[in-house]
Write an enzyme that holds these catalytic residues in place. Structure first.
Site, mmCIF file in Angstrom:
data_model
loop_
_atom_site.group_PDB
_atom_site.id
_atom_site.type_symbol
_atom_site.label_atom_id
_atom_site.label_comp_id
_atom_site.label_asym_id
_atom_site.label_seq_id
_atom_site.Cartn_x
_atom_site.Cartn_y
_atom_site.Cartn_z
ATOM 1 N N MET A 30 21.420 29.095 9.195
ATOM 2 C CA MET A 30 20.136 28.955 8.516
ATOM 3 C C MET A 30 20.096 29.900 7.311
ATOM 4 O O MET A 30 19.023 30.240 6.811
ATOM 5 C CB MET A 30 18.980 29.241 9.484
ATOM 6 C CG MET A 30 18.970 28.238 10.652
ATOM 7 S SD MET A 30 17.349 27.999 11.408
ATOM 8 C CE MET A 30 17.027 29.620 12.029
ATOM 9 N N GLY A 31 21.268 30.318 6.870
ATOM 10 C CA GLY A 31 21.341 31.150 5.666
ATOM 11 C C GLY A 31 20.997 32.603 5.935
ATOM 12 O O GLY A 31 20.969 33.058 7.066
ATOM 13 N N LEU B 50 22.906 35.134 5.198
ATOM 14 C CA LEU B 50 24.122 35.438 5.952
ATOM 15 C C LEU B 50 24.332 36.944 6.114
ATOM 16 O O LEU B 50 24.044 37.728 5.214
ATOM 17 C CB LEU B 50 25.332 34.823 5.235
ATOM 18 C CG LEU B 50 25.232 33.319 4.956
ATOM 19 C CD1 LEU B 50 26.483 32.831 4.226
ATOM 20 C CD2 LEU B 50 25.024 32.520 6.244
ATOM 21 N N HIS C 101 27.564 36.082 10.710
ATOM 22 C CA HIS C 101 27.938 34.762 10.168
ATOM 23 C C HIS C 101 29.340 34.821 9.548
ATOM 24 O O HIS C 101 30.129 33.894 9.700
ATOM 25 C CB HIS C 101 26.968 34.332 9.061
ATOM 26 C CG HIS C 101 25.561 34.134 9.504
ATOM 27 N ND1 HIS C 101 24.544 34.957 9.125
ATOM 28 C CD2 HIS C 101 25.003 33.175 10.296
ATOM 29 C CE1 HIS C 101 23.409 34.530 9.652
ATOM 30 N NE2 HIS C 101 23.651 33.462 10.364
ATOM 31 N N GLN D 92 22.022 28.870 23.303
ATOM 32 C CA GLN D 92 22.266 27.820 22.307
ATOM 33 C C GLN D 92 23.695 27.279 22.440
ATOM 34 O O GLN D 92 23.916 26.066 22.436
ATOM 35 C CB GLN D 92 22.041 28.384 20.911
ATOM 36 C CG GLN D 92 22.524 27.498 19.782
ATOM 37 C CD GLN D 92 22.100 28.012 18.416
ATOM 38 O OE1 GLN D 92 20.955 27.859 18.025
ATOM 39 N NE2 GLN D 92 23.021 28.608 17.667
ATOM 40 N N SER E 244 19.509 37.886 11.224
ATOM 41 C CA SER E 244 18.777 37.786 9.950
ATOM 42 C C SER E 244 17.388 38.388 10.093
ATOM 43 O O SER E 244 16.790 38.837 9.123
ATOM 44 C CB SER E 244 18.649 36.319 9.531
ATOM 45 O OG SER E 244 19.924 35.736 9.458
HETATM 46 O O1 PAF Z 1 21.978 29.547 15.145
HETATM 47 C C1 PAF Z 1 21.399 29.094 14.141
HETATM 48 O O2 PAF Z 1 21.393 29.704 13.071
HETATM 49 C C2 PAF Z 1 20.669 27.761 14.242
HETATM 50 O O3 PAF Z 1 20.052 27.611 15.468
HETATM 51 C C3 PAF Z 1 21.566 26.557 13.915
HETATM 52 C C4 PAF Z 1 22.684 26.401 14.925
HETATM 53 C C5 PAF Z 1 22.146 26.687 12.515
HETATM 54 C C6 PAF Z 1 20.734 25.263 13.945
HETATM 55 O O4 PAF Z 1 19.707 25.291 13.022
#
Ligand code: PAF
Length: 280
Positions: free
Chosen positions: A30-31, A33, A37, A153, A186
Protein backbone atom coordinates in the site's frame (compact mmCIF):
# COMPACT_ATOMS: atom_id res chain seq x y z
CA UNK A 1 11.49 0.97 -14.53
CA UNK A 2 7.96 1.32 -15.85
CA UNK A 3 4.96 2.71 -13.97
CA UNK A 4 1.70 1.15 -15.17
CA UNK A 5 -1.63 2.59 -14.06
CA UNK A 6 -4.07 0.62 -16.18
CA UNK A 7 -5.22 -2.96 -15.59
CA UNK A 8 -5.35 -3.85 -19.30
CA UNK A 9 -1.78 -2.63 -19.85
CA UNK A 10 -0.49 -4.57 -16.84
CA UNK A 11 -2.28 -7.72 -17.98
CA UNK A 12 -0.91 -7.56 -21.50
CA UNK A 13 2.59 -6.84 -20.16
CA UNK A 14 2.35 -9.89 -17.88
CA UNK A 15 1.09 -12.07 -20.72
CA UNK A 16 3.98 -11.08 -22.96
CA UNK A 17 6.49 -11.65 -20.13
CA UNK A 18 4.99 -15.10 -19.61
CA UNK A 19 5.19 -15.82 -23.36
CA UNK A 20 8.86 -14.93 -23.43
CA UNK A 21 9.46 -17.33 -20.53
CA UNK A 22 10.24 -14.66 -17.90
CA UNK A 23 9.24 -15.35 -14.30
CA UNK A 24 7.31 -12.65 -12.44
CA UNK A 25 7.91 -12.00 -8.74
CA UNK A 26 5.31 -9.77 -7.11
CA UNK A 27 5.26 -7.63 -3.98
CA UNK A 28 1.82 -6.14 -3.23
CA UNK A 29 2.01 -3.02 -1.04
CA UNK A 30 0.00 0.00 0.00
CA UNK A 31 3.03 2.22 -0.53
CA UNK A 32 4.92 4.42 1.93
CA UNK A 33 7.64 1.82 1.66
CA UNK A 34 10.01 1.04 4.52
CA UNK A 35 12.85 -1.46 5.08
CA UNK A 36 10.28 -4.21 5.66
CA UNK A 37 8.87 -3.75 2.14
CA UNK A 38 12.36 -3.43 0.70
CA UNK A 39 13.32 -6.79 2.20
CA UNK A 40 10.33 -8.34 0.36
CA UNK A 41 11.38 -6.63 -2.87
CA UNK A 42 14.95 -7.92 -2.45
CA UNK A 43 13.62 -11.45 -1.94
CA UNK A 44 11.61 -11.11 -5.18
CA UNK A 45 14.63 -9.59 -6.98
CA UNK A 46 16.81 -12.58 -5.97
CA UNK A 47 14.35 -15.08 -7.43
CA UNK A 48 12.51 -13.55 -10.40
CA UNK A 49 13.37 -12.30 -13.89
CA UNK A 50 10.84 -9.48 -13.53
CA UNK A 51 9.85 -7.81 -10.27
CA UNK A 52 6.46 -6.08 -10.05
CA UNK A 53 5.52 -3.98 -7.02
CA UNK A 54 1.95 -2.76 -6.67
CA UNK A 55 1.18 0.42 -4.78
CA UNK A 56 -2.49 0.70 -4.00
CA UNK A 57 -4.19 1.82 -0.80
CA UNK A 58 -7.08 -0.57 -0.90
CA UNK A 59 -10.27 1.09 0.37
CA UNK A 60 -12.17 -2.16 0.90
CA UNK A 61 -9.85 -3.30 3.68
CA UNK A 62 -10.57 -0.19 5.77
CA UNK A 63 -13.84 0.09 7.68
CA UNK A 64 -15.57 3.47 7.97
CA UNK A 65 -13.78 5.44 10.69
CA UNK A 66 -10.45 3.66 10.18
CA UNK A 67 -7.36 5.46 8.88
CA UNK A 68 -7.93 5.22 5.09
CA UNK A 69 -7.83 8.98 4.57
CA UNK A 70 -4.77 9.59 6.66
CA UNK A 71 -2.86 6.47 5.55
CA UNK A 72 0.58 7.85 4.59
CA UNK A 73 1.30 8.39 0.91
CA UNK A 74 4.45 9.49 -0.94
CA UNK A 75 4.58 8.08 -4.45
CA UNK A 76 7.70 10.00 -5.49
CA UNK A 77 9.66 8.55 -2.59
CA UNK A 78 8.29 5.04 -3.25
CA UNK A 79 9.19 5.32 -6.92
CA UNK A 80 12.78 6.27 -6.07
CA UNK A 81 13.10 3.41 -3.59
CA UNK A 82 11.72 0.90 -6.12
CA UNK A 83 14.10 2.22 -8.74
CA UNK A 84 17.06 1.80 -6.37
CA UNK A 85 16.02 -1.79 -5.60
CA UNK A 86 15.92 -2.72 -9.28
CA UNK A 87 12.14 -3.10 -9.53
CA UNK A 88 11.03 -3.50 -13.16
CA UNK A 89 7.39 -2.41 -12.94
CA UNK A 90 5.32 -0.46 -10.44
CA UNK A 91 1.61 -1.17 -10.84
CA UNK A 92 -0.04 2.01 -9.53
CA UNK A 93 -3.76 2.05 -10.30
CA UNK A 94 -6.28 4.41 -8.74
CA UNK A 95 -9.38 3.30 -6.84
CA UNK A 96 -11.72 3.80 -9.82
CA UNK A 97 -9.51 1.59 -11.97
CA UNK A 98 -9.62 -1.21 -9.38
CA UNK A 99 -13.24 -0.90 -8.25
CA UNK A 100 -15.86 0.03 -10.82
CA UNK A 101 -19.03 1.64 -9.46
CA UNK A 102 -20.85 -1.66 -10.06
CA UNK A 103 -18.28 -3.81 -8.20
CA UNK A 104 -20.02 -6.66 -6.35
CA UNK A 105 -17.70 -9.65 -5.89
CA UNK A 106 -15.72 -10.35 -2.72
CA UNK A 107 -13.45 -13.16 -1.58
CA UNK A 108 -14.12 -14.36 1.96
CA UNK A 109 -11.93 -16.86 3.76
CA UNK A 110 -14.29 -18.18 6.42
CA UNK A 111 -13.16 -18.75 9.99
CA UNK A 112 -9.55 -17.58 9.54
CA UNK A 113 -10.74 -14.04 8.86
CA UNK A 114 -12.97 -13.74 11.92
CA UNK A 115 -10.23 -14.34 14.49
CA UNK A 116 -7.45 -12.10 15.90
CA UNK A 117 -7.53 -8.87 13.83
CA UNK A 118 -10.85 -10.01 12.34
CA UNK A 119 -12.60 -9.46 15.69
CA UNK A 120 -12.02 -5.71 15.80
CA UNK A 121 -11.79 -5.41 11.98
CA UNK A 122 -14.58 -7.72 10.74
CA UNK A 123 -14.44 -6.68 7.07
CA UNK A 124 -10.68 -6.21 6.81
CA UNK A 125 -9.63 -9.60 5.45
CA UNK A 126 -12.50 -9.70 2.98
CA UNK A 127 -10.98 -6.55 1.48
CA UNK A 128 -7.46 -7.95 1.60
CA UNK A 129 -8.35 -11.30 0.00
CA UNK A 130 -10.40 -9.56 -2.68
CA UNK A 131 -7.70 -7.10 -3.69
CA UNK A 132 -4.97 -9.76 -3.62
CA UNK A 133 -7.09 -12.04 -5.84
CA UNK A 134 -7.64 -9.14 -8.25
CA UNK A 135 -3.94 -8.25 -8.24
CA UNK A 136 -2.97 -11.88 -8.89
CA UNK A 137 -5.32 -11.93 -11.90
CA UNK A 138 -3.83 -8.69 -13.19
CA UNK A 139 -0.11 -9.23 -12.49
CA UNK A 140 -0.17 -13.03 -13.02
CA UNK A 141 2.86 -13.59 -10.77
CA UNK A 142 4.75 -16.86 -10.47
CA UNK A 143 5.26 -16.00 -6.83
CA UNK A 144 4.31 -13.23 -4.42
CA UNK A 145 6.15 -12.16 -1.29
CA UNK A 146 4.33 -11.15 1.91
CA UNK A 147 5.68 -10.18 5.33
CA UNK A 148 5.41 -12.29 8.45
CA UNK A 149 4.32 -9.23 10.44
CA UNK A 150 0.88 -9.74 8.90
CA UNK A 151 0.88 -13.39 9.93
CA UNK A 152 -2.89 -13.80 9.74
CA UNK A 153 -2.96 -12.13 6.34
CA UNK A 154 -0.31 -14.52 5.00
CA UNK A 155 -2.26 -17.54 6.28
CA UNK A 156 -5.47 -16.25 4.67
CA UNK A 157 -3.73 -15.61 1.35
CA UNK A 158 -2.21 -19.11 1.38
CA UNK A 159 -5.66 -20.57 2.05
CA UNK A 160 -7.25 -18.49 -0.70
CA UNK A 161 -4.55 -19.56 -3.17
CA UNK A 162 -5.07 -23.23 -2.29
CA UNK A 163 -8.87 -23.09 -2.29
CA UNK A 164 -9.22 -21.06 -5.50
CA UNK A 165 -6.37 -22.81 -7.36
CA UNK A 166 -4.24 -19.76 -8.04
CA UNK A 167 -0.95 -20.79 -9.57
CA UNK A 168 1.02 -18.25 -7.58
CA UNK A 169 3.49 -19.47 -4.96
CA UNK A 170 3.31 -17.58 -1.67
CA UNK A 171 6.57 -16.70 0.04
CA UNK A 172 6.50 -15.26 3.55
CA UNK A 173 9.56 -13.26 4.59
CA UNK A 174 10.68 -12.50 8.16
CA UNK A 175 9.67 -9.40 10.13
CA UNK A 176 12.11 -6.51 9.78
CA UNK A 177 12.59 -4.53 12.98
CA UNK A 178 14.03 -1.20 14.01
CA UNK A 179 17.29 -1.46 15.99
CA UNK A 180 15.38 -1.48 19.29
CA UNK A 181 12.99 -4.23 18.11
CA UNK A 182 9.89 -2.29 17.02
CA UNK A 183 8.44 -4.03 13.96
CA UNK A 184 8.62 -1.77 10.90
CA UNK A 185 5.25 -0.43 9.82
CA UNK A 186 4.04 2.48 7.71
CA UNK A 187 1.90 3.45 10.70
CA UNK A 188 4.92 3.96 13.02
CA UNK A 189 5.14 7.44 11.53
CA UNK A 190 2.00 8.42 13.45
CA UNK A 191 3.56 7.69 16.86
CA UNK A 192 4.60 10.62 19.04
CA UNK A 193 8.09 10.22 20.58
CA UNK A 194 6.48 9.05 23.86
CA UNK A 195 4.19 6.58 22.07
CA UNK A 196 7.13 5.34 19.97
CA UNK A 197 8.95 4.52 23.22
CA UNK A 198 5.86 2.89 24.75
CA UNK A 199 5.23 0.83 21.61
CA UNK A 200 8.35 -1.20 22.41
CA UNK A 201 6.25 -2.96 25.03
CA UNK A 202 4.90 -5.18 22.21
CA UNK A 203 8.27 -6.57 21.19
CA UNK A 204 9.44 -6.76 24.82
CA UNK A 205 6.36 -8.78 25.70
CA UNK A 206 6.89 -11.16 22.78
CA UNK A 207 10.54 -11.64 23.82
CA UNK A 208 9.42 -12.23 27.39
CA UNK A 209 6.94 -14.88 26.18
CA UNK A 210 9.63 -16.54 24.11
CA UNK A 211 11.92 -16.64 27.15
CA UNK A 212 9.19 -18.11 29.35
CA UNK A 213 8.60 -20.84 26.77
CA UNK A 214 12.26 -21.66 26.35
CA UNK A 215 12.43 -21.81 30.17
CA UNK A 216 9.78 -24.56 30.11
CA UNK A 217 6.47 -22.68 30.51
CA UNK A 218 3.80 -24.28 28.32
CA UNK A 219 0.53 -22.96 29.72
CA UNK A 220 -0.84 -20.36 27.32
CA UNK A 221 -2.94 -18.55 29.96
CA UNK A 222 0.08 -18.01 32.21
CA UNK A 223 2.00 -16.48 29.31
CA UNK A 224 -0.97 -14.34 28.30
CA UNK A 225 -1.37 -13.07 31.85
CA UNK A 226 2.34 -12.22 32.02
CA UNK A 227 1.97 -10.20 28.80
CA UNK A 228 -1.09 -8.39 30.21
CA UNK A 229 0.85 -7.58 33.39
CA UNK A 230 3.79 -6.34 31.34
CA UNK A 231 1.49 -4.00 29.38
CA UNK A 232 0.32 -2.42 32.66
CA UNK A 233 3.76 -0.77 32.85
CA UNK A 234 2.81 1.42 29.90
CA UNK A 235 -0.07 3.80 30.45
CA UNK A 236 -0.56 4.84 26.82
CA UNK A 237 -1.04 1.28 25.50
CA UNK A 238 -4.51 -0.11 24.94
CA UNK A 239 -4.52 -3.83 24.17
CA UNK A 240 -6.73 -4.94 21.27
CA UNK A 241 -5.80 -8.61 21.67
CA UNK A 242 -3.14 -10.95 22.93
CA UNK A 243 -3.61 -14.30 21.23
CA UNK A 244 -1.80 -17.59 21.53
CA UNK A 245 -3.07 -19.80 18.72
CA UNK A 246 -2.06 -22.71 16.51
CA UNK A 247 -0.47 -21.37 13.35
CA UNK A 248 -2.76 -23.17 10.97
CA UNK A 249 -6.36 -22.61 12.01
CA UNK A 250 -5.70 -19.78 14.48
CA UNK A 251 -7.54 -21.57 17.28
CA UNK A 252 -6.57 -20.67 20.85
CA UNK A 253 -4.27 -23.25 22.42
CA UNK A 254 -4.16 -24.20 26.08
CA UNK A 255 -0.65 -25.59 26.01
CA UNK A 256 2.15 -24.69 23.66
CA UNK A 257 3.20 -27.75 21.72
CA UNK A 258 3.19 -27.51 17.89
CA UNK A 259 3.65 -24.44 15.67
CA UNK A 260 2.22 -21.62 17.76
CA UNK A 261 1.61 -17.99 16.89
CA UNK A 262 1.79 -15.42 19.66
CA UNK A 263 0.21 -12.28 18.26
CA UNK A 264 -0.44 -8.89 19.82
CA UNK A 265 -2.40 -5.89 18.57
CA UNK A 266 -2.42 -2.69 20.60
CA UNK A 267 -3.29 0.96 20.25
CA UNK A 268 -0.93 3.78 21.12
CA UNK A 269 -3.16 6.81 20.89
CA UNK A 270 -5.07 6.24 17.67
CA UNK A 271 -2.34 4.15 16.08
CA UNK A 272 -2.96 0.43 16.02
CA UNK A 273 0.16 -1.75 15.79
CA UNK A 274 0.50 -5.50 15.38
CA UNK A 275 3.41 -7.85 15.90
CA UNK A 276 3.97 -11.56 16.47
CA UNK A 277 6.37 -14.42 16.94
CA UNK A 278 6.07 -18.00 15.84
CA UNK A 279 7.13 -20.69 18.27
CA UNK A 280 8.15 -23.83 16.39
O1 PAF B 1 -0.12 -5.92 3.55
C1 PAF B 1 -0.55 -4.97 2.87
O2 PAF B 1 0.12 -3.95 2.69
C2 PAF B 1 -1.93 -5.07 2.24
O3 PAF B 1 -2.82 -5.72 3.08
C3 PAF B 1 -1.92 -5.70 0.84
C4 PAF B 1 -1.47 -7.15 0.89
C5 PAF B 1 -1.03 -4.91 -0.09
C6 PAF B 1 -3.34 -5.68 0.25
O4 PAF B 1 -3.83 -4.39 0.13
Amino acid sequence: MKVIRKIAEMQSMSKSLQKSGKTIGFVPTMGFLHEGHLSLIREARRKADTVVVSIFINPTQFAPGEDLDKYPRDFQRDENLCHDEGVDIIFYPDAREMYSSSFKTFVVTNELSTKLCGISRPTHFRGVATIVAKLFNIVKPDFAVFGQKDAQQSLIIRKMVADLNFETEIIVAPIIREKDGLAMSSRNKFLSPAQRKDALIIFNSLKMAEKMISGGEQVANIIKQAIHDNFHKVASAKIDYISIVDFEKLNAVETITGNTLIAIAAYFGETRLIDNIIIK
